[in-house]
Design an enzyme around this catalytic site. Structure first.
Site, PDB file in Angstrom:
ATOM      1  N   CYS A 113       0.822  -1.227   0.000  1.00 37.86           N
ATOM      2  CA  CYS A 113       0.000   0.000   0.000  1.00 37.86           C
ATOM      3  C   CYS A 113       0.850   1.268   0.000  1.00 37.86           C
ATOM      4  O   CYS A 113       0.379   2.333  -0.403  1.00 37.86           O
ATOM      5  CB  CYS A 113      -0.927   0.014   1.205  1.00 37.86           C
ATOM      6  SG  CYS A 113      -1.955  -1.454   1.281  1.00 37.86           S
ATOM      7  N   HIS A 257      -3.960   6.747   1.843  1.00 37.43           N
ATOM      8  CA  HIS A 257      -4.221   5.450   1.210  1.00 37.43           C
ATOM      9  C   HIS A 257      -5.622   4.998   1.615  1.00 37.43           C
ATOM     10  O   HIS A 257      -5.997   5.088   2.782  1.00 37.43           O
ATOM     11  CB  HIS A 257      -3.163   4.438   1.654  1.00 37.43           C
ATOM     12  CG  HIS A 257      -3.583   3.022   1.393  1.00 37.43           C
ATOM     13  ND1 HIS A 257      -3.971   2.589   0.147  1.00 37.43           N
ATOM     14  CD2 HIS A 257      -3.721   1.951   2.233  1.00 37.43           C
ATOM     15  CE1 HIS A 257      -4.308   1.312   0.222  1.00 37.43           C
ATOM     16  NE2 HIS A 257      -4.167   0.909   1.468  1.00 37.43           N
ATOM     17  N   ASN A 287     -10.265  -1.050  -1.502  1.00 38.62           N
ATOM     18  CA  ASN A 287      -8.828  -0.848  -1.283  1.00 38.62           C
ATOM     19  C   ASN A 287      -8.081  -1.378  -2.507  1.00 38.62           C
ATOM     20  O   ASN A 287      -8.044  -2.582  -2.737  1.00 38.62           O
ATOM     21  CB  ASN A 287      -8.417  -1.594  -0.009  1.00 38.62           C
ATOM     22  CG  ASN A 287      -6.939  -1.463   0.292  1.00 38.62           C
ATOM     23  OD1 ASN A 287      -6.149  -1.010  -0.534  1.00 38.62           O
ATOM     24  ND2 ASN A 287      -6.553  -1.876   1.491  1.00 38.62           N
TER      25      ASN A 287
HETATM   26  O1  UT7 Z   1      -4.394  -1.661   2.872  1.00 40.76           O
HETATM   27  C1  UT7 Z   1      -3.707  -2.354   3.873  1.00 40.76           C
HETATM   28  C2  UT7 Z   1      -4.203  -2.141   5.154  1.00 40.76           C
HETATM   29  N1  UT7 Z   1      -5.428  -2.819   5.469  1.00 40.76           N
HETATM   30  C3  UT7 Z   1      -6.173  -2.230   6.372  1.00 40.76           C
HETATM   31  O2  UT7 Z   1      -5.860  -1.139   6.772  1.00 40.76           O
HETATM   32  C4  UT7 Z   1      -7.353  -2.959   6.976  1.00 40.76           C
HETATM   33  C5  UT7 Z   1      -7.398  -2.629   8.443  1.00 40.76           C
HETATM   34  N2  UT7 Z   1      -8.439  -3.314   9.175  1.00 40.76           N
HETATM   35  C6  UT7 Z   1      -9.733  -3.082   8.958  1.00 40.76           C
HETATM   36  O3  UT7 Z   1     -10.082  -2.303   8.095  1.00 40.76           O
HETATM   37  C7  UT7 Z   1     -10.757  -3.760   9.843  1.00 40.76           C
HETATM   38  O4  UT7 Z   1     -10.078  -4.438  10.883  1.00 40.76           O
HETATM   39  C8  UT7 Z   1     -11.664  -4.728   9.078  1.00 40.76           C
HETATM   40  C9  UT7 Z   1     -12.610  -3.953   8.163  1.00 40.76           C
HETATM   41  C10 UT7 Z   1     -10.835  -5.694   8.262  1.00 40.76           C
HETATM   42  C11 UT7 Z   1     -12.524  -5.533  10.056  1.00 40.76           C
HETATM   43  O5  UT7 Z   1     -13.259  -4.676  10.902  1.00 40.76           O
HETATM   44  P1  UT7 Z   1     -13.251  -4.904  12.476  1.00 40.76           P
HETATM   45  O6  UT7 Z   1     -14.190  -3.939  13.037  1.00 40.76           O
HETATM   46  O7  UT7 Z   1     -11.833  -4.846  12.956  1.00 40.76           O
HETATM   47  O8  UT7 Z   1     -13.872  -6.357  12.617  1.00 40.76           O
HETATM   48  P2  UT7 Z   1     -13.199  -7.689  13.231  1.00 40.76           P
HETATM   49  O9  UT7 Z   1     -12.097  -8.172  12.375  1.00 40.76           O
HETATM   50  O10 UT7 Z   1     -12.905  -7.479  14.675  1.00 40.76           O
HETATM   51  O11 UT7 Z   1     -14.410  -8.703  13.096  1.00 40.76           O
HETATM   52  C12 UT7 Z   1     -15.646  -8.513  13.825  1.00 40.76           C
HETATM   53  C13 UT7 Z   1     -16.594  -9.643  13.460  1.00 40.76           C
HETATM   54  C14 UT7 Z   1     -15.975 -11.016  13.608  1.00 40.76           C
HETATM   55  O12 UT7 Z   1     -16.963 -11.885  14.098  1.00 40.76           O
HETATM   56  P3  UT7 Z   1     -17.026 -12.256  15.672  1.00 40.76           P
HETATM   57  O13 UT7 Z   1     -15.703 -12.908  15.982  1.00 40.76           O
HETATM   58  O14 UT7 Z   1     -17.233 -10.959  16.388  1.00 40.76           O
HETATM   59  O15 UT7 Z   1     -18.197 -13.184  15.751  1.00 40.76           O
HETATM   60  C15 UT7 Z   1     -15.641 -11.411  12.195  1.00 40.76           C
HETATM   61  O16 UT7 Z   1     -15.641 -12.797  11.998  1.00 40.76           O
HETATM   62  O17 UT7 Z   1     -16.983  -9.524  12.095  1.00 40.76           O
HETATM   63  C16 UT7 Z   1     -16.785 -10.781  11.440  1.00 40.76           C
HETATM   64  N3  UT7 Z   1     -16.478 -10.495  10.045  1.00 40.76           N
HETATM   65  C17 UT7 Z   1     -17.440 -10.317   9.113  1.00 40.76           C
HETATM   66  N4  UT7 Z   1     -18.771 -10.350   9.194  1.00 40.76           N
HETATM   67  C18 UT7 Z   1     -19.457 -10.110   8.057  1.00 40.76           C
HETATM   68  C19 UT7 Z   1     -15.268 -10.359   9.444  1.00 40.76           C
HETATM   69  N5  UT7 Z   1     -15.410 -10.079   8.137  1.00 40.76           N
HETATM   70  C20 UT7 Z   1     -16.756 -10.048   7.906  1.00 40.76           C
HETATM   71  C21 UT7 Z   1     -17.532  -9.813   6.769  1.00 40.76           C
HETATM   72  N6  UT7 Z   1     -18.874  -9.840   6.885  1.00 40.76           N
HETATM   73  N7  UT7 Z   1     -16.986  -9.527   5.555  1.00 40.76           N
END
Ligand code: UT7
Length: 330
Positions: A113, A257, A287
Site C-alpha cells: 500500500c 491510502h 482498497n
Molecule cells: O491496505 C492495507 C491495510 N489494510 C487495512 O488497513 C485494513 C485494516 N483493518 C480493517 O479495516 C478492519 O479491521 C476490518 C474492516 C478488516 C474488520 O473490521 P473490524 O471492526 O476490525 O472487525 P473484526 O475483524 O474485529 O471482526 C468482527 C466480526 C468477527 O466476528 P465475531 O468474531 O465478532 O463473531 C468477524 O468474523 O466480524 C466478522 N467479520 C465479518 N462479518 C461479516 C469479518 N469479516 C466479515 C464480513 N462480513 N466480511
C-alpha cells in the site's frame, strides 16, 4: 537543484462494478457489515485473465494524452504493485514492452500500500539529481483473482478492488513540486498482513499442499493493522509538515491510502482537518493497494480540488508494515 513536478496523471478501473450485495450472495456477509466497518459500497473487478500490466497501460495512455507526450518521451518506469503478473520478471518490463519503448529502465517497487509513495521518493531523487527527466510512476493492482470468495476469506475479500493510477513526473525550476518524502518500515509486523506463498521459504516453492493450506491467500490481523495505520499515518503527516515548516491548517488536500473509511476518518480527526481537506473514494473502489493514492489524486484533480500553489499531502500504510508520507506544492 530542480524540484519534481507532476506533469500529468491518469487512472483506469475496469468497468465491472461489484456491489456488497453481490458479495453477500457468495459468502456470509452483508452490505450493512461492509458499509459500517469499511465504508465500501462497490469495487471494480477485471475480467479473468486481465493483467496488472494491462490496467497500468490503460492509465498510462490517459496520462500520456493529457501530457501531450508519446511513450517514447518517457525515460524511466517505476512500477509499484503487490500483485505482479509473474513471480519474475517484475511488471515494469511488461508495461515497457506494451508501450513499445525498449531500453529504458524499469524499476519494480514491492512495498504494497505504500508502494506509490516509496516509488515517488525514488523518482524524486532521480529527477532532482538529473538522472532521468520523464519518469512514469505507476501504482496498479489486480486483487480479484486472488480473493477467497468463501466465508473463510470474508475479512479481506470484501475490502480489495482492481485498478491502476499513474503519474508522469519531471523537473521544474518553478517554486512547486515535491517538497519532501518520508518512508518507514517495521518488519516485526510482517506476518500481520501477508501472503505466505508461493515463496522460496517453501520447498517446493508452490505445491498442492501449500494451496490446500490456504497459504496463497491474504492473511490479515485486521484490528492490529487498523491500530497501527491510524497512528502511523497521522504521525508521518506531522513529520512531513514539520520538515517544511507547515501545519495541518496549511493542507489543501490530504490523500490517505484508501484502506478503510474509518481509518481515514481517524487520521482526519487526529490532524484536525475539515472534510473538504481529505479525499475519500474507497466507497466506490475499495482498497486498491498501491493504486489507491494515484486514483484518488486523479479524481481530485478532475474534480477541480487542486490549484497551482495548493499543498497536497499523501500518506500510506500497509503490509510490511510500511508507511510513508509526501508533501507536494502543486
Ligand atoms: O491496505 C492495507 C491495510 N489494510 C487495512 O488497513 C485494513 C485494516 N483493518 C480493517 O479495516 C478492519 O479491521 C476490518 C474492516 C478488516 C474488520 O473490521 P473490524 O471492526 O476490525 O472487525 P473484526 O475483524 O474485529 O471482526 C468482527 C466480526 C468477527 O466476528 P465475531 O468474531 O465478532 O463473531 C468477524 O468474523 O466480524 C466478522 N467479520 C465479518 N462479518 C461479516 C469479518 N469479516 C466479515 C464480513 N462480513 N466480511
Amino acid at each position: 537543484m530542480p524540484r519534481t513536478e507532476f506533469i500529468a496523471t491518469g487512472f483506469y478501473v475496469p468497468p465491472r462494478v461489484v456491489t456488497n450485495d453481490e458479495l453477500a450472495g457468495m459468502m456470509d456477509t452483508s452490505d450493512e457489515w461492509i458499509t459500517q466497518r469499511s465504508g465500501i459500497k462497490t469495487r471494480r473487478w477485471v475480467e479473468p485473465g486481465t493483467t496488472c500490466a494491462a490496467v497500468a497501460f490503460e492509465a498510462t495512455t490517459t496520462a500520456l494524452t493529457r501530457a501531450g507526450m508519446k511513450a517514447a518521451d518517457l525515460d524511466c518506469i517505476v512500477f509499484a504493485t503487490t500483485t505482479p503478473d509473474h513471480f519474475f520478471p517484475g511488471n515494469g518490463v511488461y508495461l515497457q514492452r506494451m508501450l513499445g519503448i525498449p531500453g529504458i529502465p524499469a524499476l519494480d517497487v514491492r512495498d504494497q500500500c505504500s508502494g506509490f509513495i516509496y516509488g515517488l521518493s525514488v523518482a524524486d531523487a532521480w529527477i532532482r539529481t538529473g538522472q532521468y527527466r520523464r519518469i512514469l510512476l505507476v501504482g496498479a493492482e489486480i486483487q480479484s483473482p486472488g480473493l477467497d470468495l468463501t466465508t473463510a476469506g470474508r475479512d479481506t475479500a470484501v475490502l480489495f478492488g482492481d485498478g491502476a493510477g499513474v503519474a508522469i513526473l519531471g523537473p521544474t525550476d518553478a517554486d512547486r513540486g515535491v517538497l519532501s518524502t518520508h518512508l518507514y518500515a517495521d518488519g516485526q509486523h510482517a506476518e500481520k498482513l501477508w501472503m505466505d506463498g508461493p515463496g522460496v521459504s517453501h520447498v517446493p516453492w508452490i505445491s498442492s499442499e501449500l494451496i490446500a493450506a490456504g497459504k496463497h491467500r491474504v492473511r490479515m490481523e485486521g484490528r492490529e493493522v487498523f491500530k497501527h495505520a491510524s497512528t502511523c499515518m497521522p504521525q508521518s503527516v506531522m513529520t512531513a509538515l514539520h520538515a517544511n515548516g507547515l501545519t495541518p491548517a496549511d493542507i489543501t488536500l490530504l490523500i490517505p491510502h484508501q484502506a478503510n473509511l474509518r481509518i481515514s476518518e481517524m487520521v482526519q480527526k487526529q490532524l484536525g482537518l475539515r472534510d473538504d481537506q481529505v479525499v475519500n473514494n474507497i466507497q466506490k473502489y475499495g482498497n486498491t493497494t498501491a493504486a489507491s493514492i494515484p486514483i484518488a489524486l486523479d479524481e481530485a484533480i478532475a474534480d477541480g480540488r487542486l490549484k497551482r500553489g495548493d499543498l497536497l499531502v499523501l500518506t500510506a500504510f500497509g503490509s510490511g508494515f510500511t508507511w510513508a508520507s509526501a508533501a507536494i506544492r502543486w
